[in-house]
Design an enzyme around this catalytic site. Structure first.
Site, PDB file in Angstrom:
ATOM      1  CD  GLU A  64      -2.677  -1.266   2.576  1.00 31.25           C
ATOM      2  OE1 GLU A  64      -3.184  -0.122   2.891  1.00 31.25           O
ATOM      3  OE2 GLU A  64      -3.286  -2.347   2.671  1.00 31.25           O
TER       4      GLU A  64
HETATM    5  C1  GLA Z   1      -5.422   0.275   5.368  1.00 25.58           C
HETATM    6  C2  GLA Z   1      -6.126  -0.934   4.731  1.00 25.58           C
HETATM    7  C3  GLA Z   1      -6.372  -0.549   3.251  1.00 25.58           C
HETATM    8  C4  GLA Z   1      -6.992   0.765   3.125  1.00 25.58           C
HETATM    9  C5  GLA Z   1      -5.727   1.751   3.785  1.00 25.58           C
HETATM   10  C6  GLA Z   1      -6.227   3.347   3.570  1.00 25.58           C
HETATM   11  O1  GLA Z   1      -4.122   0.346   5.194  1.00 25.58           O
HETATM   12  O2  GLA Z   1      -5.496  -2.026   4.857  1.00 25.58           O
HETATM   13  O3  GLA Z   1      -7.358  -1.543   2.838  1.00 25.58           O
HETATM   14  O4  GLA Z   1      -8.191   1.013   3.772  1.00 25.58           O
HETATM   15  O5  GLA Z   1      -5.692   1.581   5.100  1.00 25.58           O
HETATM   16  O6  GLA Z   1      -7.161   3.285   2.493  1.00 25.58           O
END
Ligand code: GLA
Length: 366
Positions: A272
């Protein structure tokens, strides 16, 4: 003004003017014809992924929002929200795979892979938690949920974030997770891996979390893996979320996190990635995308990608949390708080006109 000071003044003006010319004087720093899709640049290193919108919450599906040239930069996709429990499961007990099916179809038509995000989480799962359950009932439901979802996508989704964010910020466990409460302990984590492994033994199974670069948090995750014997339950890898900023974490901290999990024989996915240009400060007023910020972001991405390349034998996927800046959750969120109206942030590699930013080229240059 004395001659000496006049000379210094002229030098400063010269430096400023020439700095502006090379950085922001309207001349592009890069020839756009140099654009090479990032997935191609990194094909011998790792997948380049993006979290995408699929129509959930009235969003425009990503394949209608971005030009093909932009989408070609990615050969792995995660659903930003579309495959989270709230979008898959209704409290009447039915399952809906609309968004996941859309993503799988697009990916298979474009030679890309899909990461499944996510099966077991304390958040965006309200539909799952509407019912009161004893430990035994929770276990049965967990198995049914995982069997149904992983079974539906069997052979189409190559990696699952089986459990998301189960470790606490203040102590070992996230004790306020309804899953923890149903079970009266953390055994649901091991069960989830056992069920996911059984439902699709050929997929890769990940534990995904944030702040893995923090040594205390990382120690908790490592303790969890050992105490619950997760590797024997089917854990293949660690998802390092990578919601980072311009200063934090240092390259050395990133390296430590990668090494610690790689030393346990685990695969690493960066799941992410985005760079918060407000550095986690929710009260800072709106900032502009100046040439110095543009350069700072480019340097930061270059630094981060050089670490990823150095450890590419352990990392086989790097996913950005979004494609273009306009779409990022970071326009709405900072330091634990959601805003009512957006504050422009610049965390990704494509700008609000879908043009690759200097950071795109910096991350691709080696
Ligand atoms: C976390 C979750 C993601 C997303 C992010 C922010 O890291 O794992 O699915 O919701 O927050 O958008």
């Amino acid at each position: 003004m004395s001659k000496k000071y006049f000379y210094i003044f002229v030098c400063i003006v010269f430096v400023l003017v020439s700095g502006c010319k090379s950085d922001a004087g309207g001349q592009p720093d890069f020839d756009m014809t140099d654009y090479r899709p990032m997935a191609q640049v990194y094909k011998d290193y790792f997948y380049i992924g993006a979290a995408v919108k699929l129509g959930e919450y009235d969003s425009t599906p990503f394949y209608d929002a971005y030009p093909a040239s932009v989408l070609e930069s990615f050969n792995s996709f995660s659903a930003e929200n579309g495959m989270k429990p709230d979008n898959v499961y209704s409290s009447d007990g039915s399952f809906d795979f609309t968004y996941g099916d859309r993503l799988v179809k697009y990916a298979s038509e474009h030679g890309a892979v899909v990461r499944g995000h996510t099966l077991v989480w304390h958040y965006q799962s309200d539909n799952v938690f509407k019912e009161k359950r004893s430990k035994e009932e929770a276990r049965e439901f967990l198995q049914k949920y995982i069997d149904t979802v992983v079974g539906h996508f069997r052979g189409k989704i190559y990696a699952w974030d089986v459990v998301n964010e189960a470790v606490g910020d203040g102590g070992q466990w996230r004790t306020d997770s309804p899953w923890y409460r149903y079970y009266g302990g953390p055994e649901y984590i091991r069960d989830a891996f056992v069920f996911a492994q059984k439902a699709d033994p050929d997929a890769l199974h990940f534990y995904n979390d944030y702040n893995m670069v923090n040594s205390t948090k990382r120690a908790r995750v490592i303790k969890m893996i050992k105490d619950l014997d997760l590797i024997s339950a089917g854990l293949d890898g660690i998802g390092i979320q990578a919601h980072w900023n311009l200063y934090w974490p240092s390259a050395a901290e990133i390296e430590k996190a990668i090494k610690a999990f790689a030393d346990m024989g685990l695969l690493i996915h960066i799941t992410e990635l985005d760079i918060d240009c407000y550095n986690g400060n929710p009260s800072m007023g709106e900032i502009k995308y100046t040439s110095s910020l543009e350069k700072q972001l480019a340097d930061r991405y270059a630094e981060i990608f050089s670490v990823f390349r150095k450890y590419s034998q352990y990392i086989d996927s790097v996913t950005f949390w979004g494609i273009g800046d306009e779409d990022s959750w970071l326009n709405y969120y900072s330091g634990g708080r959601f805003f009512d109206s957006p504050r422009n942030n610049y965390p990704l590699l494509f700008d609000r006109d879908n043009k690759p930013k200097k950071a795109f080229f910096a991350a691709s240059a080696f």
